[in-house]
Design a protein around this motif. Sequence first.
Motif, PDB file in Angstrom:
ATOM      1  N   LEU A 312     103.639  -3.777  83.481  1.00 16.88           N
ATOM      2  CA  LEU A 312     103.859  -3.248  84.820  1.00 16.88           C
ATOM      3  C   LEU A 312     103.301  -4.182  85.886  1.00 16.88           C
ATOM      4  O   LEU A 312     103.864  -4.299  86.985  1.00 16.88           O
ATOM      5  N   ARG A 313     102.185  -4.819  85.581  1.00 20.12           N
ATOM      6  CA  ARG A 313     101.622  -5.828  86.491  1.00 20.12           C
ATOM      7  C   ARG A 313     100.866  -6.853  85.651  1.00 20.12           C
ATOM      8  O   ARG A 313      99.948  -6.497  84.906  1.00 20.12           O
ATOM      9  N   LEU A 367     105.151   5.797  85.732  1.00 21.41           N
ATOM     10  CA  LEU A 367     104.512   4.505  85.980  1.00 21.41           C
ATOM     11  C   LEU A 367     105.473   3.514  86.644  1.00 21.41           C
ATOM     12  O   LEU A 367     105.074   2.753  87.530  1.00 21.41           O
ATOM     13  N   ILE A 368     106.721   3.532  86.233  1.00 19.34           N
ATOM     14  CA  ILE A 368     107.685   2.622  86.858  1.00 19.34           C
ATOM     15  C   ILE A 368     107.887   2.983  88.327  1.00 19.34           C
ATOM     16  O   ILE A 368     107.963   2.105  89.196  1.00 19.34           O
ATOM     17  N   ARG A 371     105.078   1.532  90.278  1.00 20.27           N
ATOM     18  CA  ARG A 371     104.778   0.134  89.943  1.00 20.27           C
ATOM     19  C   ARG A 371     104.275  -0.641  91.158  1.00 20.27           C
ATOM     20  O   ARG A 371     103.340  -1.449  91.064  1.00 20.27           O
TER      21      ARG A 371
END
Length: 579
Positions: A312-313, A367-368, A371
């Motif tokens: 995600l990061r 979570l997306i 993001r």
Amino acid sequence: MTVETMFIDSGVVVAGKIVLTGWTVGEDDPVTFRLETSDGRVGEAGVECCVRFDRADVAELYGHAAIDVGCAIGIAVEPFAGLDLVGATLTLTVLDAAGDIVHAQAFAMARLVVGPDGVAADQRWPIDLVIGGALFAPAVARALQWGLDGGCAVETPHIFLDSWARVGGGVIVSGWIENAATRQLVVLTDTLDAARAGSDLATFDRPDVADAMRRRGAAVETSHHGFLTTLPLVDRESARLFVLADDGGRMRPLGALALAADRIDSVENALNNFTTHFGGGALPSPAVMVRHVRPLLTGQSAPAVTHEVLRLREPTAPPRLSVIVPLYARPFLLRAILANQAAYPAGTEFIYVSDDPRQHLVVRNYLIDRRGLIDRPTTLVINGGNYGFSVANAIGARVATAPLLLFQNSDVWIEDGQALTVAAAELDQGRFGIVGFRLLYEDDTLQHDGMVLRRGRHVHDLFAAEHLGKGLPPEPIAADAAMTIGVPAVTGAMMMIARDWYDALGGFDPGYVRGDFEDADLCLRSVAGGRPVGLVRTGGMRHLERQSLVHSGGDALRSAITYLNCIRFNARWHEDLAA
């Protein structure tokens, strides 16, 4: 063992054993068999009997003078609980006495076909080879012979099934049999794959049955007509249980019990009844739990052959600390988990391992969608199934990139990350191999301040992990006192360890079921390896405790799992702890 070559032709599950047929041109018999499913679940069992027979074709092909290279092999079925044995493609591996692999092949287990005339000759002859040995208890062997010959029974008024429950791959059944306690009984599935006899049937008082027998003029020899037993692995095609009485070596059918839908009980009730009738007012003995309940509740762990990694990061620099958080149920905790990232030291990455297939989509989308709001290195791992605490953490550790690992439950909240910096320094200096933390409930009382291992009367004098001071206000720390102290063990809810030491120890043991005693086990392995366990006593950390476990079964199921894990833990550590 030196085996030039060998092959297993066929195998069937019969009366709680696996009977394999094949050949080997080695001088020694096989020692251990391992079966692995396509999704990575593994079971392993030692050979209990091996009967040689003539295979002139094989002997001639390999130029052997001896022709007894054929072998019928018997092994226990319980170690393969949780594996789909019939109808699946398996990998069969043979090990020698040193644990070295001497043979491997693809393998498919056949279903034993029981017709009106019994079992056909092509499946029966290997069973006949081993049935006369010590593979089966004598009463079970006679009952099996009765079934192989086409024995059958019908429903009668002399036996009755009150309830049954499918638990894992097996069943717990309860009912009554006239004069159960005075008879040598065998319960056999109509598919002949599972059997129980003798002391494996618990009997108990049923005065209502005794009264009915007297009204009929039947002989009442005991007050114990009730029975309960388990059958560890039962083919889902099984529709009936045959109840047989062993009368001086002759099997006499008492009747059949239909596994009918209107008799299905809940797992909770079945486990409670099991505890009542096998425990006699206390928990059943460890030996009884291992024989009856472990095969029902202990599925074989998969080595996480299927998982997806979603970054995600990405980190902008190599992280120093990887925080690994398994996620099971309670997806709303993600809000707090993300909001809490800011409390951790710089150089921290976060690995969230979704271990609940029911929640994968919710977790992924949540979570997306956020993001763009995540400003710390964060990775989501989506497991291919519900692998459990140990394997979920192992996956997280493999995905993590930092030299320090922090295993953390999803229901832990960090108010002050200073304790994490202290713990990292302790590990860097080599004072401890594992470091845990003081954890508080929301009312500022203690949830965890280290664990001690003490004998417990409630678990038959086995050693169990205790949280001293739990629920009490924490003791103040003197200004000149050490911030970190040595303790016997710490909870896996919040545990820091160097990656290289975690790898050297082999990580959490996946043999424990669903999250109990893995942490104490890892701590004792660290101590045994020469690195003690420490506890950072500063505040600033809270644990709501077992927020996920309330969704993993009722009280009876959780109690049974915890007790089984306690038994496993003591099998490894009892002698050391008692010294």
